[in-house]
Design a protein around this motif. Structure first.
Motif, PDB file in Angstrom:
ATOM      1  N   THR A  27     -43.856  38.413 -37.191  1.00 22.25           N
ATOM      2  CA  THR A  27     -44.155  38.865 -35.844  1.00 22.25           C
ATOM      3  C   THR A  27     -44.037  40.376 -35.816  1.00 22.25           C
ATOM      4  O   THR A  27     -43.069  40.932 -36.300  1.00 22.25           O
ATOM      5  N   VAL A  29     -44.522  43.882 -33.309  1.00 26.75           N
ATOM      6  CA  VAL A  29     -44.697  44.457 -31.982  1.00 26.75           C
ATOM      7  C   VAL A  29     -44.913  45.946 -32.166  1.00 26.75           C
ATOM      8  O   VAL A  29     -44.186  46.588 -32.893  1.00 26.75           O
ATOM      9  N   GLU A  38     -48.598  42.533 -29.640  1.00 26.37           N
ATOM     10  CA  GLU A  38     -47.677  41.644 -30.340  1.00 26.37           C
ATOM     11  C   GLU A  38     -48.524  40.723 -31.194  1.00 26.37           C
ATOM     12  O   GLU A  38     -49.415  40.048 -30.675  1.00 26.37           O
ATOM     13  N   GLU A  40     -48.330  37.672 -34.101  1.00 25.81           N
ATOM     14  CA  GLU A  40     -47.534  36.693 -34.831  1.00 25.81           C
ATOM     15  C   GLU A  40     -48.419  36.082 -35.914  1.00 25.81           C
ATOM     16  O   GLU A  40     -49.465  35.518 -35.625  1.00 25.81           O
ATOM     17  N   THR A  84     -50.612  44.283 -22.270  1.00 25.74           N
ATOM     18  CA  THR A  84     -50.080  43.821 -23.544  1.00 25.74           C
ATOM     19  C   THR A  84     -51.049  42.810 -24.124  1.00 25.74           C
ATOM     20  O   THR A  84     -51.466  41.881 -23.431  1.00 25.74           O
ATOM     21  N   LYS A  86     -51.345  39.945 -26.834  1.00 25.89           N
ATOM     22  CA  LYS A  86     -50.572  39.057 -27.702  1.00 25.89           C
ATOM     23  C   LYS A  86     -51.558  38.237 -28.525  1.00 25.89           C
ATOM     24  O   LYS A  86     -52.477  37.628 -27.975  1.00 25.89           O
TER      25      LYS A  86
END
Length: 177
Positions: A27, A29, A38, A40, A84, A86
């Motif tokens: 992961t 960030v 972010e 993963e 953000t 993700k």
């Protein structure tokens, strides 16, 4: 949950850190003064093809993930800083295929051919500063013409086919108006 009991006298710290890295999902960030991102890298041991032609698999995966993370961070910088992005990557298939050469050296090499096009599977969310989902989706992107015509890359940039695949997805998904 994985619980490990280790005798420090028997295992050196480098080995412990290596084992923990393998056991954990990757992961990342980042915040580069623009949108936060972010990423993963979920269960990379199940990915279709992130295999090295030579060298260690773990170090090769780290290098691939680092390069692609850096590229995605550059792309995310185009989003508003209050957002953000993700991304949860669930599969990667690098351009090319590993071939095992039988002979005195028994070498392996990655052969880049039209048949072995790059592809990635992931889900993504774009959140605002209040964590409200602005956009989301599940993606299965591929570029079957990555190695043909005008698009053929002469770049020495590592993983340029995969980076172009991600750039095309990003530009199509987050078209600036």
């Amino acid at each position: 949950m994985i619980v490990m009991k280790l005798n420090i006298k028997e295992v050196n710290m480098k080995k412990i850190l290596s084992m923990l890295l393998v056991l954990c999902s990757f992961t990342v960030v980042s915040n580069a003064g623009a949108a936060e991102i972010e990423i993963e890298w979920f269960e990379p041991e199940h990915y279709r093809d992130v295999k090295p032609a030579s060298g260690g698999k773990s170090s090769f995966q780290k290098r691939v993930f680092s390069e692609l993370t850096e590229h995605l961070t550059e792309l995310a910088a185009k989003l508003p800083e209050t957002q953000t992005l993700k991304i949860k990557v669930t599969d990667v298939d690098l351009a090319g295929d590993i071939r095992y050469m039988v002979g005195p050296n028994n070498q392996t090499l990655r052969v880049v051919d039209d048949l072995y096009f790059p592809r990635m599977e992931f889900s993504y969310q774009v959140l605002d500063s209040n964590q409200k989902v602005l956009k989301s989706g599940d993606e299965n992107i591929k570029d079957m013409s990555f190695n043909s015509g005008i698009q053929r890359s002469k770049s020495r940039d590592s993983y340029h086919y995969e980076k172009q695949l991600l750039s095309d997805w990003f530009n199509d998904t987050f078209e600036q108006k």
